[in-house]
Motif scaffolding. Structure first.
Motif, short mmCIF file in Angstrom:
data_model
loop_
_atom_site.label_atom_id
_atom_site.label_comp_id
_atom_site.label_asym_id
_atom_site.label_seq_id
_atom_site.Cartn_x
_atom_site.Cartn_y
_atom_site.Cartn_z
N ALA A 1 28.08 -83.10 73.98
CA ALA A 1 27.39 -81.91 74.48
C ALA A 1 28.10 -80.63 74.04
CB ALA A 1 27.28 -81.97 76.00
N LYS A 2 29.41 -80.65 74.07
CA LYS A 2 30.20 -79.48 73.64
C LYS A 2 29.91 -79.15 72.19
CE LYS A 2 34.99 -78.35 72.65
NZ LYS A 2 35.21 -78.95 71.35
N HIS A 3 29.90 -80.16 71.34
CA HIS A 3 29.63 -79.92 69.92
C HIS A 3 28.18 -79.52 69.68
CE1 HIS A 3 33.55 -80.92 68.33
NE2 HIS A 3 33.59 -81.97 69.15
N GLU A 4 27.26 -80.04 70.47
CA GLU A 4 25.87 -79.61 70.37
C GLU A 4 25.75 -78.13 70.72
OE1 GLU A 4 24.06 -82.40 73.01
OE2 GLU A 4 23.83 -83.92 71.44
N ASP A 5 26.43 -77.71 71.79
CA ASP A 5 26.41 -76.31 72.20
C ASP A 5 27.00 -75.40 71.13
OD1 ASP A 5 25.25 -77.03 74.59
OD2 ASP A 5 27.11 -76.89 75.75
N GLU A 6 27.99 -75.91 70.41
CA GLU A 6 28.65 -75.14 69.35
C GLU A 6 27.88 -75.19 68.04
OE1 GLU A 6 32.52 -76.93 69.22
OE2 GLU A 6 33.20 -75.89 71.02
N GLY A 7 26.82 -76.00 67.99
CA GLY A 7 26.01 -76.10 66.79
C GLY A 7 26.56 -77.05 65.74
N ASP A 8 27.55 -77.85 66.10
CA ASP A 8 28.14 -78.81 65.17
C ASP A 8 27.40 -80.14 65.31
OD1 ASP A 8 29.70 -80.40 63.55
OD2 ASP A 8 31.61 -79.83 64.48
N ARG A 9 26.28 -80.25 64.63
CA ARG A 9 25.39 -81.41 64.79
C ARG A 9 26.03 -82.71 64.33
NH1 ARG A 9 19.68 -80.10 62.37
NH2 ARG A 9 19.58 -82.32 62.84
N GLU A 10 26.78 -82.65 63.25
CA GLU A 10 27.39 -83.88 62.73
C GLU A 10 28.42 -84.45 63.71
OE1 GLU A 10 29.93 -85.53 58.91
OE2 GLU A 10 28.92 -83.59 58.78
N GLU A 11 29.28 -83.59 64.23
CA GLU A 11 30.29 -84.07 65.18
C GLU A 11 29.63 -84.52 66.48
OE1 GLU A 11 34.18 -85.17 65.95
OE2 GLU A 11 33.28 -84.51 64.09
N ALA A 12 28.60 -83.83 66.91
CA ALA A 12 27.86 -84.24 68.11
C ALA A 12 27.24 -85.62 67.90
CB ALA A 12 26.78 -83.22 68.45
N HIS A 13 26.68 -85.84 66.72
CA HIS A 13 26.09 -87.14 66.40
C HIS A 13 27.16 -88.24 66.45
CE1 HIS A 13 23.54 -90.12 64.53
NE2 HIS A 13 24.46 -90.31 63.60
N ASN A 14 28.33 -87.95 65.90
CA ASN A 14 29.43 -88.93 65.93
C ASN A 14 29.81 -89.29 67.36
OD1 ASN A 14 29.59 -89.04 63.13
ND2 ASN A 14 31.17 -87.47 63.04
N TRP A 15 29.90 -88.30 68.23
CA TRP A 15 30.26 -88.57 69.62
C TRP A 15 29.16 -89.31 70.36
CZ3 TRP A 15 34.79 -89.09 71.48
CH2 TRP A 15 35.86 -88.42 70.90
N ARG A 16 27.90 -89.07 70.02
CA ARG A 16 26.80 -89.83 70.63
C ARG A 16 26.88 -91.29 70.20
NH1 ARG A 16 25.40 -87.25 75.01
NH2 ARG A 16 24.76 -85.13 74.58
N ARG A 17 27.24 -91.55 68.95
CA ARG A 17 27.39 -92.92 68.48
C ARG A 17 28.54 -93.61 69.21
NH1 ARG A 17 27.95 -93.09 62.29
NH2 ARG A 17 27.87 -95.32 62.68
#
Length: 60
Positions: free
Chosen positions: A30-46
């Motif tokens: 969620a933090k990376h999504e809020d920051e607009g870092d889609r790739e890192e957010a995707h990694n954390w969701r995985r």
């Protein structure tokens, strides 16, 4: 991130935090999504998904 890396990250996070690892992975995503870092957010969701799978159906 390769599946092997997801597995290693999930295992390390669980070893460090135990059952709190799933919530921590979700918060980091969620933090990376809020920051607009889609790739890192995707990694954390995985990683979150892998932790959830490892937890098993009887504990969901």
């Amino acid at each position: 991130m390769r599946m092997e890396d997801v597995e290693l990250q999930a295992r390390a996070l669980y070893d460090q935090l135990g059952p709190r690892a799933i919530a921590t992975a979700a918060q980091r995503a969620a933090k990376h999504e809020d920051e607009g870092d889609r790739e890192e957010a995707h990694n954390w969701r995985r990683i979150q998904q892998r932790l959830t799978e490892k937890r098993g159906a009887h504990q969901s």
